[in-house]
Each structure stands twice: as structure tokens, then as C-alpha cells.
Design a protein around this motif. Sequence first.
Motif, PDB file in Angstrom:
ATOM      1  N   THR A 213       0.830  -1.203   0.000  1.00 57.53           N
ATOM      2  CA  THR A 213       0.000   0.000   0.000  1.00 57.53           C
ATOM      3  C   THR A 213       0.864   1.252   0.000  1.00 57.53           C
ATOM      4  O   THR A 213       0.575   2.229  -0.704  1.00 57.53           O
ATOM      5  N   TYR A 214       1.919   1.231   0.784  1.00 58.91           N
ATOM      6  CA  TYR A 214       2.863   2.355   0.814  1.00 58.91           C
ATOM      7  C   TYR A 214       3.497   2.555  -0.564  1.00 58.91           C
ATOM      8  O   TYR A 214       3.624   3.688  -1.049  1.00 58.91           O
ATOM      9  N   SER A 215       3.856   1.459  -1.227  1.00 62.07           N
ATOM     10  CA  SER A 215       4.457   1.541  -2.557  1.00 62.07           C
ATOM     11  C   SER A 215       3.451   2.068  -3.577  1.00 62.07           C
ATOM     12  O   SER A 215       3.795   2.888  -4.440  1.00 62.07           O
ATOM     13  N   TYR A 216       2.214   1.600  -3.488  1.00 65.09           N
ATOM     14  CA  TYR A 216       1.156   2.057  -4.384  1.00 65.09           C
ATOM     15  C   TYR A 216       0.951   3.563  -4.247  1.00 65.09           C
ATOM     16  O   TYR A 216       0.862   4.291  -5.244  1.00 65.09           O
ATOM     17  N   TRP A 217       0.895   4.026  -3.008  1.00 63.86           N
ATOM     18  CA  TRP A 217       0.713   5.473  -2.776  1.00 63.86           C
ATOM     19  C   TRP A 217       1.897   6.263  -3.329  1.00 63.86           C
ATOM     20  O   TRP A 217       1.734   7.325  -3.931  1.00 63.86           O
ATOM     21  N   MET A 218       3.097   5.718  -3.163  1.00 65.76           N
ATOM     22  CA  MET A 218       4.306   6.391  -3.637  1.00 65.76           C
ATOM     23  C   MET A 218       4.311   6.541  -5.160  1.00 65.76           C
ATOM     24  O   MET A 218       4.877   7.498  -5.703  1.00 65.76           O
ATOM     25  N   ALA A 219       3.675   5.616  -5.856  1.00 68.31           N
ATOM     26  CA  ALA A 219       3.737   5.578  -7.321  1.00 68.31           C
ATOM     27  C   ALA A 219       2.633   6.379  -7.990  1.00 68.31           C
ATOM     28  O   ALA A 219       2.492   6.316  -9.212  1.00 68.31           O
ATOM     29  N   GLN A 220       1.858   7.142  -7.232  1.00 73.17           N
ATOM     30  CA  GLN A 220       0.780   7.925  -7.835  1.00 73.17           C
ATOM     31  C   GLN A 220       1.313   8.879  -8.893  1.00 73.17           C
ATOM     32  O   GLN A 220       2.336   9.520  -8.697  1.00 73.17           O
ATOM     33  N   GLY A 221       0.583   8.967 -10.017  1.00 76.93           N
ATOM     34  CA  GLY A 221       0.990   9.862 -11.094  1.00 76.93           C
ATOM     35  C   GLY A 221       1.892   9.217 -12.114  1.00 76.93           C
ATOM     36  O   GLY A 221       2.299   9.862 -13.070  1.00 76.93           O
ATOM     37  N   THR A 222       2.221   7.942 -11.926  1.00 76.96           N
ATOM     38  CA  THR A 222       3.065   7.233 -12.882  1.00 76.96           C
ATOM     39  C   THR A 222       2.188   6.405 -13.820  1.00 76.96           C
ATOM     40  O   THR A 222       0.971   6.355 -13.667  1.00 76.96           O
ATOM     41  N   THR A 223       2.815   5.747 -14.763  1.00 78.54           N
ATOM     42  CA  THR A 223       2.106   4.904 -15.712  1.00 78.54           C
ATOM     43  C   THR A 223       2.538   3.459 -15.513  1.00 78.54           C
ATOM     44  O   THR A 223       3.733   3.156 -15.541  1.00 78.54           O
ATOM     45  N   VAL A 224       1.581   2.579 -15.314  1.00 81.77           N
ATOM     46  CA  VAL A 224       1.896   1.172 -15.056  1.00 81.77           C
ATOM     47  C   VAL A 224       2.716   0.591 -16.207  1.00 81.77           C
ATOM     48  O   VAL A 224       2.395   0.788 -17.376  1.00 81.77           O
ATOM     49  N   GLY A 225       3.786  -0.098 -15.868  1.00 81.76           N
ATOM     50  CA  GLY A 225       4.622  -0.747 -16.862  1.00 81.76           C
ATOM     51  C   GLY A 225       5.683   0.149 -17.472  1.00 81.76           C
ATOM     52  O   GLY A 225       6.546  -0.336 -18.205  1.00 81.76           O
ATOM     53  N   GLU A 226       5.641   1.446 -17.165  1.00 84.80           N
ATOM     54  CA  GLU A 226       6.630   2.344 -17.761  1.00 84.80           C
ATOM     55  C   GLU A 226       7.937   2.283 -16.974  1.00 84.80           C
ATOM     56  O   GLU A 226       7.929   2.253 -15.740  1.00 84.80           O
ATOM     57  N   LYS A 227       9.047   2.266 -17.683  1.00 83.65           N
ATOM     58  CA  LYS A 227      10.366   2.256 -17.048  1.00 83.65           C
ATOM     59  C   LYS A 227      10.803   3.704 -16.883  1.00 83.65           C
ATOM     60  O   LYS A 227      11.319   4.337 -17.813  1.00 83.65           O
ATOM     61  N   LEU A 228      10.617   4.247 -15.696  1.00 85.43           N
ATOM     62  CA  LEU A 228      10.964   5.643 -15.442  1.00 85.43           C
ATOM     63  C   LEU A 228      12.449   5.781 -15.109  1.00 85.43           C
ATOM     64  O   LEU A 228      13.052   4.873 -14.532  1.00 85.43           O
ATOM     65  N   PRO A 229      13.053   6.905 -15.462  1.00 88.63           N
ATOM     66  CA  PRO A 229      14.459   7.133 -15.116  1.00 88.63           C
ATOM     67  C   PRO A 229      14.666   7.035 -13.609  1.00 88.63           C
ATOM     68  O   PRO A 229      13.872   7.556 -12.832  1.00 88.63           O
TER      69      PRO A 229
END
Length: 368
Positions: A213-229
Motif C-alpha cells: 500500500t505504501y508503494s502504491y501510494w508512492m507511485a501515484q501519477g506514474t504509468t503502469v509498466g513504464e520504465k521511469l528514469p
Amino acid sequence: MNQHPSSAEQTEREERREFAALQWFAVVVTLIVVISALVIGRQIGEDVQNDAPPLHPARMATNAADAAAPAAGAATTASASAGSSGAAPQPGAQAASSPGPVKKTAFAPPAADQIPEGPMGDVIRQGEQIFLHTGANAKGFVGNTLNCVNCHLDAGRLANSAPLWGAYLSYPAYRSKTKSVSTFSERLRGCFMYSMNGKAPPDGHEVLVALETYSYWMAQGTTVGEKLPGSGYAKLPKPEKAADYARGKAVYEAQCALCHGANGEGQRSGDVQVFPPLWGAQSYNWGAGMADLHNAAGFVKANMPLSRGNTLSDQQAWDVAQFIDSQERPQDPRFTGDVASTRKQFHDTENSLYGTMVNGKLLGQGIR
């Protein structure tokens, strides 16, 4: 007696009719020109808009999240103000300032003070505390003095230290380590087995739920499956010279021993592990990702010495990783009973020193 109009009067009436006809013709032409101009102008505007470079998918997702739920707190890059205003970038300015593909920038996760109130926020905060103080908040599953934050800096936020926002996006995924598709929960279980040298919590346990849940909250605003820098550890090119134990020892003594101790034991203040042990009984075991040279070198290069990342050269990072991972540590929990067969099954890569001879000593026997 009939009277006929004079030729002068007849000429005057014909001239008036011709003048009126010209006036109507002029009005019609003017209307045609105005309507054509409006149509052409609208088409040009649509063409310009269509030609404008699109926003990056991650930025577009963040804008949508911002518009739908400002309380989510997804902070992004310096381009956020322009992106969230809805103003399309001008093609000419874009071409002049940044020709070619738009360069991705590291994602900025929400700050700790943006965790929402309520039941969801309570679980997010529970996950944060497990992450920061793992031994105290995940008792029974931790077998050393490390905390999650030791390898994932800034409470799992910092780019190039395997941040949680990058890890959450990457699963489910096939892993060569397990030779199967792993879920994010299964990936977390592996961290307890290897990095924490402990025992994996069972599926659905509150510790795993809180961390996910903490990780999910941290990832808000990203795109699932995208490799971010910055979503994993820095990837360093192979060193010009083979990584060397003696050179790495010199780097360690000059740059690392002050915090991590002369013998890699780290530093404690009472019950608090201030700086983590890098080898020995209280460190990560041979199955951990940091026991692979390329992970250790990438982490060191980007983040060490603490607060002075990217001050060591690539060669120094590889050398000190070689030195650190040439020290004995707890046994791989997958141990078959034989070091050679365990290496062949699980460590047969150039990045693992398990089962190799270093300074006349066979590594991989574990701490007894």
C-alpha cells in the motif's frame, strides 16, 4: 397620346440598375471572402494544435491525477507547471530549445506529509514505518539489523536506489532469479528472505499489505509498466580495468570505513542501526541483490559516500563493490548443501563472487 421616356431618362435608369447589381455583387463577394477566411483560419489552428509535441505519458497521467484528486500530491518535474496549465507548447520554441525526443526526467513522488487521513492513510503510514524500522515493525521476519531504507534511500523515494515508485510499476514480471513471473508481493517476500536474511511473511500478511500500500501510494501519477528514469539502481558500463580487491580496499578505507566500520560492521546507537553493516552476520546474505557486483557498483556510484553520490569514478565504484562483496556473509537460503552446486544453480554469473576463491578463501560458506 402616349408619352415615351427620353433617351436620357432611360439611360439613367439603366445605370441605376447596373449600380445596384454591382452593390449586390460586392456584398456577395465580401461574404464569400469572410467565410473562406474563417474556415481557413480554423483549419490552420487545428493543424498547429495537432502538430504540437504531445506531453509525456507519465506527465499526462500526473495531470489527470492532479485534476481528479489534488490531495494525491503527485509532485513532478519542473515542466509540471506548464503541463498542468493546459497550455500546449509552441512548436517553434520546442524545436529551438530541445530538438529530438523529449528527455525523461526522474519522477518525484509525494511527500510524507501528503499521506491522507483515514483508514487508507493509516495503512500507508504503517508501511512507511515498516520500511524505516523494519526489525521493530516486522518482528519474526527479519534476521539481521538492516532496515529496508538502507538500500532504498529517503524512505524509498530516492531515484537510482531502487525506489518503491519504480518497483511497484514493474510487477508482475518474469525474473531470471526465480525463473517465473513474480508479483510485487512475491518480490517483497524475497526481500525478507535475502536482504533481511529472515523469513518471508505469508501471502496476505499485514506486513506485506502495508508495504504494498505504501508503494502504491508512492507511485501515484506514474504509468503502469513504464520504465521511469532512476527506477532501479544505476547501470554502470563495465570498468576499463577488471574490478580489483586491493584498489577497492583503498577506496573503502578512505571513503566508507568512517560510517560502515573498518570491518564492515556499521555503526549503532543503542538499539538503532545508524549505518548498516556491509558484511558479516548482521548484513544481507548471499542471495540478496546487493551481493551482485553490478547492483552494488551502481548503488555506490549514485549514492555513496552518503550525500556525495557520483563523486567516485565508475572504476572506483566497481573496485569498492568488488572489495565489499568479497567478504563473507550469511548463507544463501537456497543452499543445496554444496557451495559449488549452489553456485552452478543460482550464482553462475560474472557478477557473483559466491563460490569463487578470493585471497585463498572460498566464498559462500556462510557465517558460522
